[in-house]
Scaffold this motif. Sequence first.
Motif, PDB file in Angstrom:
ATOM      1  N   ASP A  44      34.967  37.471  46.768  1.00 56.25           N
ATOM      2  CA  ASP A  44      35.437  38.695  46.113  1.00 56.25           C
ATOM      3  C   ASP A  44      34.555  38.930  44.893  1.00 56.25           C
ATOM      4  O   ASP A  44      34.384  38.033  44.062  1.00 56.25           O
ATOM      5  CB  ASP A  44      36.899  38.539  45.697  1.00 56.25           C
ATOM      6  CG  ASP A  44      37.426  39.752  44.968  1.00 56.25           C
ATOM      7  OD1 ASP A  44      37.190  40.877  45.435  1.00 56.25           O
ATOM      8  OD2 ASP A  44      38.076  39.574  43.928  1.00 56.25           O
ATOM      9  N   MET A  45      33.988  40.130  44.787  1.00 57.40           N
ATOM     10  CA  MET A  45      33.132  40.454  43.642  1.00 57.40           C
ATOM     11  C   MET A  45      33.389  41.894  43.213  1.00 57.40           C
ATOM     12  O   MET A  45      33.563  42.786  44.047  1.00 57.40           O
ATOM     13  CB  MET A  45      31.658  40.275  44.027  1.00 57.40           C
ATOM     14  CG  MET A  45      30.686  40.577  42.906  1.00 57.40           C
ATOM     15  SD  MET A  45      28.979  40.067  43.271  1.00 57.40           S
ATOM     16  CE  MET A  45      28.523  41.177  44.587  1.00 57.40           C
ATOM     17  N   VAL A  46      33.429  42.092  41.893  1.00 60.85           N
ATOM     18  CA  VAL A  46      33.563  43.424  41.313  1.00 60.85           C
ATOM     19  C   VAL A  46      32.432  43.598  40.307  1.00 60.85           C
ATOM     20  O   VAL A  46      32.230  42.737  39.446  1.00 60.85           O
ATOM     21  CB  VAL A  46      34.932  43.611  40.608  1.00 60.85           C
ATOM     22  CG1 VAL A  46      35.025  44.986  39.985  1.00 60.85           C
ATOM     23  CG2 VAL A  46      36.074  43.367  41.577  1.00 60.85           C
ATOM     24  N   LEU A  47      31.701  44.691  40.430  1.00 63.13           N
ATOM     25  CA  LEU A  47      30.618  44.995  39.507  1.00 63.13           C
ATOM     26  C   LEU A  47      30.885  46.338  38.831  1.00 63.13           C
ATOM     27  O   LEU A  47      31.251  47.304  39.498  1.00 63.13           O
ATOM     28  CB  LEU A  47      29.275  45.110  40.245  1.00 63.13           C
ATOM     29  CG  LEU A  47      28.818  43.900  41.029  1.00 63.13           C
ATOM     30  CD1 LEU A  47      29.160  44.079  42.494  1.00 63.13           C
ATOM     31  CD2 LEU A  47      27.340  43.708  40.856  1.00 63.13           C
ATOM     32  N   MET A  48      30.742  46.374  37.527  1.00 61.20           N
ATOM     33  CA  MET A  48      30.777  47.631  36.782  1.00 61.20           C
ATOM     34  C   MET A  48      29.310  47.987  36.544  1.00 61.20           C
ATOM     35  O   MET A  48      28.548  47.168  36.022  1.00 61.20           O
ATOM     36  CB  MET A  48      31.510  47.460  35.450  1.00 61.20           C
ATOM     37  CG  MET A  48      31.576  48.727  34.617  1.00 61.20           C
ATOM     38  SD  MET A  48      32.524  50.055  35.380  1.00 61.20           S
ATOM     39  CE  MET A  48      34.164  49.380  35.292  1.00 61.20           C
TER      40      MET A  48
END
Length: 90
Positions: A44-48
Amino acid sequence: MKKIVVTVIGADRVGIVAAVSSALAKENINILDISQTIVDDIFDMVLMCDMENATGSLKELQDDLGEIGKAMGVDIRAQLADIFYAMHRI
């Protein structure tokens, strides 16, 4: 600044971070923040990101990331940060 949120989820494998960050760099999109975790082999990865100086459109980026995700067996989505926040507001 034109902020977008990129999310990645799927089975863990080598090269996910490299593929996503390379695609963003190719489009001149700056990663502002990144969070990544693996739980029971689920990645799981979230990038802004800031796409103010991007060479292409958000739609083109969504299509490119979708193809990368399909090839790697993960789901990759990109959307405007304002829309992401509105969708996840309680």
